[in-house]
Write a protein that holds these residues in place. Structure first.
Motif, PDB file in Angstrom:
ATOM      1  N   ASP A 105       0.817  -1.133  -0.002  1.00 52.63           N
ATOM      2  CA  ASP A 105       0.041   0.073  -0.090  1.00 52.63           C
ATOM      3  C   ASP A 105       0.929   1.234   0.197  1.00 52.63           C
ATOM      4  O   ASP A 105       1.245   1.850   1.128  1.00 52.63           O
ATOM      5  CB  ASP A 105      -0.922   0.003   0.976  1.00 52.63           C
ATOM      6  N   ASN A 139      -3.496  -3.888  -1.675  1.00 58.70           N
ATOM      7  CA  ASN A 139      -4.564  -3.488  -2.442  1.00 58.70           C
ATOM      8  C   ASN A 139      -4.725  -2.320  -3.185  1.00 58.70           C
ATOM      9  O   ASN A 139      -5.114  -2.249  -4.461  1.00 58.70           O
ATOM     10  CB  ASN A 139      -5.915  -3.811  -1.542  1.00 58.70           C
ATOM     11  N   HIS A 140      -3.831  -1.402  -2.408  1.00 57.64           N
ATOM     12  CA  HIS A 140      -3.927  -0.141  -3.418  1.00 57.64           C
ATOM     13  C   HIS A 140      -3.120   0.019  -4.521  1.00 57.64           C
ATOM     14  O   HIS A 140      -3.137   0.969  -5.026  1.00 57.64           O
ATOM     15  CB  HIS A 140      -3.638   1.164  -2.239  1.00 57.64           C
ATOM     16  N   HIS A 287      -3.698  -1.011   9.432  1.00 56.32           N
ATOM     17  CA  HIS A 287      -3.388   0.079  10.049  1.00 56.32           C
ATOM     18  C   HIS A 287      -2.980   0.228  11.441  1.00 56.32           C
ATOM     19  O   HIS A 287      -3.214   1.288  12.062  1.00 56.32           O
ATOM     20  CB  HIS A 287      -4.314   1.159   9.481  1.00 56.32           C
ATOM     21  N   ASN A 457     -19.225   7.380   0.425  1.00 53.25           N
ATOM     22  CA  ASN A 457     -18.662   6.030   1.662  1.00 53.25           C
ATOM     23  C   ASN A 457     -17.943   6.999   2.569  1.00 53.25           C
ATOM     24  O   ASN A 457     -16.925   7.804   1.857  1.00 53.25           O
ATOM     25  CB  ASN A 457     -18.024   4.935   0.977  1.00 53.25           C
ATOM     26  N   GLY A 459     -15.133   5.620   4.057  1.00 46.95           N
ATOM     27  CA  GLY A 459     -13.852   5.355   3.858  1.00 46.95           C
ATOM     28  C   GLY A 459     -13.207   6.100   2.879  1.00 46.95           C
ATOM     29  O   GLY A 459     -11.854   6.034   2.920  1.00 46.95           O
ATOM     30  N   GLY A 460     -13.793   6.999   2.133  1.00 48.48           N
ATOM     31  CA  GLY A 460     -12.978   7.724   1.001  1.00 48.48           C
ATOM     32  C   GLY A 460     -12.207   8.892   1.727  1.00 48.48           C
ATOM     33  O   GLY A 460     -11.462   9.577   1.417  1.00 48.48           O
ATOM     34  N   ARG A 462      -9.666   9.789   4.597  1.00 46.92           N
ATOM     35  CA  ARG A 462      -8.371   9.028   5.132  1.00 46.92           C
ATOM     36  C   ARG A 462      -7.914   9.703   6.095  1.00 46.92           C
ATOM     37  O   ARG A 462      -6.958   8.855   6.979  1.00 46.92           O
ATOM     38  CB  ARG A 462      -7.308   8.885   3.997  1.00 46.92           C
ATOM     39  N   PHE A 481      -8.994   9.890  -2.791  1.00 45.27           N
ATOM     40  CA  PHE A 481      -9.388   8.997  -4.120  1.00 45.27           C
ATOM     41  C   PHE A 481      -9.945   9.686  -5.234  1.00 45.27           C
ATOM     42  O   PHE A 481     -10.648  10.889  -5.006  1.00 45.27           O
ATOM     43  CB  PHE A 481     -10.330   7.950  -3.637  1.00 45.27           C
ATOM     44  N   ASP A 483     -12.697   9.178  -6.990  1.00 47.46           N
ATOM     45  CA  ASP A 483     -14.124   8.324  -7.243  1.00 47.46           C
ATOM     46  C   ASP A 483     -14.941   9.414  -7.885  1.00 47.46           C
ATOM     47  O   ASP A 483     -15.043  10.547  -7.269  1.00 47.46           O
ATOM     48  CB  ASP A 483     -14.477   8.013  -6.025  1.00 47.46           C
ATOM     49  N   LYS A 512     -18.699  -3.859   5.156  1.00 47.44           N
ATOM     50  CA  LYS A 512     -17.198  -3.720   4.742  1.00 47.44           C
ATOM     51  C   LYS A 512     -16.768  -2.398   5.320  1.00 47.44           C
ATOM     52  O   LYS A 512     -15.766  -2.404   5.778  1.00 47.44           O
ATOM     53  CB  LYS A 512     -17.319  -3.597   3.045  1.00 47.44           C
ATOM     54  N   ARG A 513     -17.600  -1.375   5.199  1.00 51.28           N
ATOM     55  CA  ARG A 513     -16.896  -0.069   5.823  1.00 51.28           C
ATOM     56  C   ARG A 513     -16.890   0.015   7.179  1.00 51.28           C
ATOM     57  O   ARG A 513     -15.728   0.414   7.918  1.00 51.28           O
ATOM     58  CB  ARG A 513     -17.780   0.949   5.416  1.00 51.28           C
ATOM     59  N   ASP A 516     -13.577  -1.490   8.044  1.00 51.17           N
ATOM     60  CA  ASP A 516     -12.555  -0.409   7.596  1.00 51.17           C
ATOM     61  C   ASP A 516     -12.260   0.227   8.742  1.00 51.17           C
ATOM     62  O   ASP A 516     -11.026   0.827   9.397  1.00 51.17           O
ATOM     63  CB  ASP A 516     -13.031   0.435   6.569  1.00 51.17           C
ATOM     64  N   GLU A 519     -10.965  -1.079  12.186  1.00 53.98           N
ATOM     65  CA  GLU A 519      -9.423  -1.630  12.430  1.00 53.98           C
ATOM     66  C   GLU A 519      -8.722  -0.611  12.982  1.00 53.98           C
ATOM     67  O   GLU A 519      -7.523  -0.758  13.406  1.00 53.98           O
ATOM     68  CB  GLU A 519      -9.055  -1.815  10.933  1.00 53.98           C
ATOM     69  N   TYR A 622     -17.482   4.635  -7.075  1.00 57.42           N
ATOM     70  CA  TYR A 622     -16.910   3.505  -6.271  1.00 57.42           C
ATOM     71  C   TYR A 622     -18.041   2.775  -5.663  1.00 57.42           C
ATOM     72  O   TYR A 622     -17.961   1.650  -5.229  1.00 57.42           O
ATOM     73  CB  TYR A 622     -15.975   4.226  -5.210  1.00 57.42           C
TER      74      TYR A 622
HETATM   75  N1  LIG Z   1     -11.284   4.147  -4.963  1.00 53.63           N
HETATM   76  C1  LIG Z   1     -11.342   3.973  -3.433  1.00 53.63           C
HETATM   77  C2  LIG Z   1     -10.645   2.943  -3.017  1.00 53.63           C
HETATM   78  C3  LIG Z   1     -10.842   2.779  -1.623  1.00 53.63           C
HETATM   79  N2  LIG Z   1     -11.512   3.270  -0.905  1.00 53.63           N
HETATM   80  C4  LIG Z   1     -11.647   3.208   0.374  1.00 53.63           C
HETATM   81  O1  LIG Z   1     -10.486   2.692   0.917  1.00 53.63           O
HETATM   82  C5  LIG Z   1     -10.681   1.359   1.871  1.00 53.63           C
HETATM   83  C6  LIG Z   1      -9.309   0.783   1.508  1.00 53.63           C
HETATM   84  O2  LIG Z   1      -8.619   1.039   2.112  1.00 53.63           O
HETATM   85  P1  LIG Z   1      -7.597   0.235   3.070  1.00 53.63           P
HETATM   86  O3  LIG Z   1      -6.260   1.087   3.293  1.00 53.63           O
HETATM   87  O4  LIG Z   1      -8.234  -0.287   4.224  1.00 53.63           O
HETATM   88  O5  LIG Z   1      -6.788  -0.887   2.071  1.00 53.63           O
HETATM   89  C7  LIG Z   1     -12.077   0.970   1.025  1.00 53.63           C
HETATM   90  O6  LIG Z   1     -12.610  -0.191   2.073  1.00 53.63           O
HETATM   91  C8  LIG Z   1     -12.899   2.155   0.776  1.00 53.63           C
HETATM   92  O7  LIG Z   1     -13.259   2.530   2.094  1.00 53.63           O
HETATM   93  C9  LIG Z   1     -12.259   4.284  -1.657  1.00 53.63           C
HETATM   94  O8  LIG Z   1     -13.226   5.066  -0.815  1.00 53.63           O
HETATM   95  N3  LIG Z   1     -12.107   4.387  -2.953  1.00 53.63           N
END
Ligand SMILES: Nc1ccn([C@@H]2O[C@H](COP(=O)(O)O)[C@@H](O)[C@H]2O)c(=O)n1
Length: 684
Positions: A105, A139-140, A287, A457, A459-460, A462, A481, A483, A512-513, A516, A519, A622
């Motif tokens: 990552d 994964n990134h 993380h 979402n 999760g975007g 950070r 991102f 997105d 899923k989120r 995230d 964690e 996304y």
């Molecule tokens: N295009 C994206 C890609 C990922 N996300 C968010 O990041 C999370 C994954 O990040 P990690 O550091 O935990 O691998 C993923 O679950 C999404 O929440 C995103 O928003 N847009």
């Protein structure tokens, strides 16, 4: 607690403070010109050295400039180059082996990596200045095809046999066939003779673009190449090769009960085939700082995120007939803890191999005080800085300038954090900023008068957004991102108004989120309101300083007995106890559980909507695979062909915050007050 180590002195211990040069923070300046050094340094004395020693990085996410605004994490990649060089020299001097490993990552989190297309073209060559022995993919590296190909064509060629992608392949555009991005395994012998079989396993990731392929763990352990390598018959070897230790890297959480971790599957396969060979695991992705014991000869280290942590691991007692190095290097502490596990209590095949093994781990804060202390034993900058490290520091500064990362877009009037305040409060970024920024930043002028509902979402986002000048770099740090904002026109209000709640309450969408976010429970996040001194309840009987165990010289510094206010930071507990954090900090409150998986905003100018009123339903590409099924559950069936770009094909989650900042935060730009104490003490 004199009884633990014998009498020391009669002064009540409040906290160990090891001697640092006067004015340490100021003298030791290198780093980036605008970064600050830590206020104080390591609390637990020198590191333990064994036969095998490892420096571990993971989830760097482009933070090679370090944390410009956070003193605890202010070192840059150039400082890390100097640190690793000095530690290599130490390993040679002690006559032991040292590996440097990374578990993936490298992008999505900072301007240095993300302001280029593809991500990483300028940051990966900077990253490459560390003399890594083993690396694996995250994964990134696989979300976007051009990034995946950058790793295939460039990164993997720089690293050759050291880059392990044991379950990740990519479509070779020339042969039109899938091939491994890096290598499947590396079998090698260390300078002192340890024979290592290494693998690199990404968790069972499914969000990759269609040019790559991730084999799930359950499949890999059945593959013939894997079985052969574990048995000591790697490709093309007719005779069995001896293996002293397996090193398993993974962009993969080390805790088996983490829903995304697949390490248990790999561990079971290796342990079944090789009951008496130590396995050492280095993980990532979640993380956190963590150390897990799998059995008496298998442990697993995870070293945080975002260049906040350099992990240190050492082990002694390896019984290799081929090892020619020192067993217990002189003049330094040694690993003392046994791996005590309930996983293999009655294994009939168990031998006493594990009985001889001792382990140590330490999580180093990513600052120059820490690096200098462990590298040179002092804050003597001239003894620490290595010419190549200084060059890397300069290169980072020049690259940041080239990418205009310091360009200011606005003056953020306050700090908004991810988890230091509960969702719903005005300090929390998801409730205090994102909805307003969506409404103000995501506007298609030709449709602006239509009722608008927006969903993204969580999760975007950070990282926290800090009061003060908001730069292009910050825009990547907070929302990296690309997105793209898309929409479905004329969705009935009755449907659009229920969508957010459904996404956040139905586990099919929010599971899923939620993971995230949870964690990060153990992680540290900035906490501007938590700078009060928290009394230390450290029990020195449970957590002896290594020099105390050895009855050695640190007693001289211990009897100096000072008390200082701790800065907020990591407070980690893992399978070896609570003494892993190299620098003591006060605990940071964390409200991560309160954050929903999806964040919405109602940008309708009218409040007189009826059930059938048409609204523009705006979301990001996304999450289209969440939004379409959720709409279907609400009785409104749409397909991908109903989705259009809302503004254009490049207006993304990395754009709207900038647009909003330029509109809303234009006041005070030339005299912008900066929030105090980010990730450290309020003093300067
Ligand atoms: N295009 C994206 C890609 C990922 N996300 C968010 O990041 C999370 C994954 O990040 P990690 O550091 O935990 O691998 C993923 O679950 C999404 O929440 C995103 O928003 N847009």
């Amino acid at each position: 607690c004199d009884s633990c180590y014998g009498p020391q002195d009669h002064v009540v211990r409040t906290r160990n403070v090891y001697p640092l040069a006067p004015g340490q923070g100021k003298l030791a300046k290198r780093m980036q010109p605008d970064a600050q050094n830590a206020s104080y340094g390591p609390s637990r004395g020198p590191l333990a050295w064994g036969e095998l020693n490892v420096i571990h990085t993971t989830d760097t996410h482009g933070w090679l400039e370090g944390h410009i605004l956070e003193k605890n994490y202010g070192a840059d990649w150039g400082d890390f180059v100097s640190f690793t060089k000095a530690m290599r020299n130490k390993a040679d001097m002690y006559g032991v082996d040292m590996l440097i490993v990374d578990t993936g990552d490298l992008h999505d989190g900072a301007g240095l990596s993300d302001a280029t297309s593809p991500n990483g073209v300028l940051s990966n060559p900077i990253f490459d200045n560390i003399d890594y022995d083993l690396l694996t993919i995250g994964n990134h590296e696989l979300y976007v095809s051009s990034v995946a190909y950058e790793h295939f064509y460039n990164f993997s060629r720089v690293w050759g046999e050291k880059y392990l992608t044991s379950n990740v392949q990519i479509l070779n555009q020339t042969s039109n066939e899938f091939q491994y991005i890096g290598r499947k395994y590396r079998y090698f012998t260390t300078p002192n003779g340890l024979r290592i079989m290494a693998f690199g396993f990404l968790f069972d990731f499914t969000g990759n673009s269609n040019v790559s392929r991730v084999y799930p763990a359950a499949t890999v352990v059945q593959q013939s190449w894997f079985k052969a390598a574990v048995a000591g018959y790697p490709d093309n070897c007719e005779t069995q090769v001896p293996i002293d230790i397996f090193v398993m890297l993974g962009h993969n959480p080390v805790r088996w009960n983490d829903s995304e971790s697949t390490f248990q599957t790999y561990y079971n396969a290796i342990r079944t085939a090789q009951p008496n060979t130590p396995i050492q695991v280095f993980g990532g992705h979640s993380h956190i700082r963590d150390f897990a014991v799998y059995d008496e000869m298998t442990t697993a280290l995870e070293s945080g995120r975002y260049c906040e942590t350099a992990g240190w691991f050492s082990m002694a007692g390896l019984k290799s007939s081929n090892y020619t190095g020192a067993t217990l290097p002189a003049g330094v502490p040694h690993p003392t803890q046994h791996a005590i596990s309930s996983n293999r209590t009655n294994d009939p095949n168990a031998t006493n191999v594990g009985a001889s093994l001792t382990y140590s781990r330490r999580y180093l804060d990513w600052n120059k005080v820490t690096f200098e202390y462990h590298a040179t034993g002092s804050q003597n900058a001239s003894a620490f800085d290595y010419y190549k490290g200084l060059q890397v520091t300069k290169n980072i500064t020049a690259t940041r300038t080239e990418l205009h990362l310091n360009q200011i877009l606005g003056c953020a009037p306050q700090t908004w954090c991810i988890s230091c305040a509960p969702y719903g409060s005005s300090e929390n970024i998801y409730s205090g900023l994102v909805p307003e920024a969506l409404v103000g930043g995501v506007v298609n002028a030709s449709r602006a008068t239509n009722p608008r509902f927006l969903v993204v979402n969580s999760g975007g986002i950070r990282f926290d957004l800090v009061q003060g000048p908001f730069s292009i770099d910050d825009s990547y740090i907070v929302s990296p991102f690309a997105d793209i904002f898309v929409y479905i026109p004329a969705v009935p209000y009755s449907v659009a108004s229920q969508l957010l709640n459904l996404l956040n309450t139905n586990s099919a969408f929010n599971g899923k989120r939620k993971r995230d976010l949870s964690e990060d429970i153990h992680s540290r996040n900035l906490q501007t309101s938590d700078f009060s001194f928290e009394p230390i309840r450290r029990d020195d009987c449970q957590s002896p300083h290594p020099d105390q165990l050895l009855g050695k010289r640190a007693v001289a510094s211990a009897i100096k007995r000072q008390s200082i206010a701790l800065t907020p930071g990591y407070t980690t507990t893992d399978d070896l106890g609570s003494d892993g954090d190299d620098t003591l900090h006060s605990h940071i409150a964390n409200y991560v559980d309160s954050i929903p998986a999806f964040i919405g905003a109602n940008a309708s100018l009218t409040s007189s909507l009826t059930a059938t009123s048409p609204v523009d339903l705006i979301f990001i590409d996304y999450i289209d695979s969440d939004v379409l099924p959720a709409l279907a559950l609400l009785g409104a069936t749409y397909t991908m062909s109903d989705i259009q770009y809302y503004i254009n094909s490049s207006f993304s989650t990395n754009t709207y915050l900038n647009v909003y900042a330029q509109k809303a935060w234009s006041a005070n730009i030339t005299n912008c007050p900066v929030g105090v104490g980010v990730g450290g003490d309020a003093g300067t």
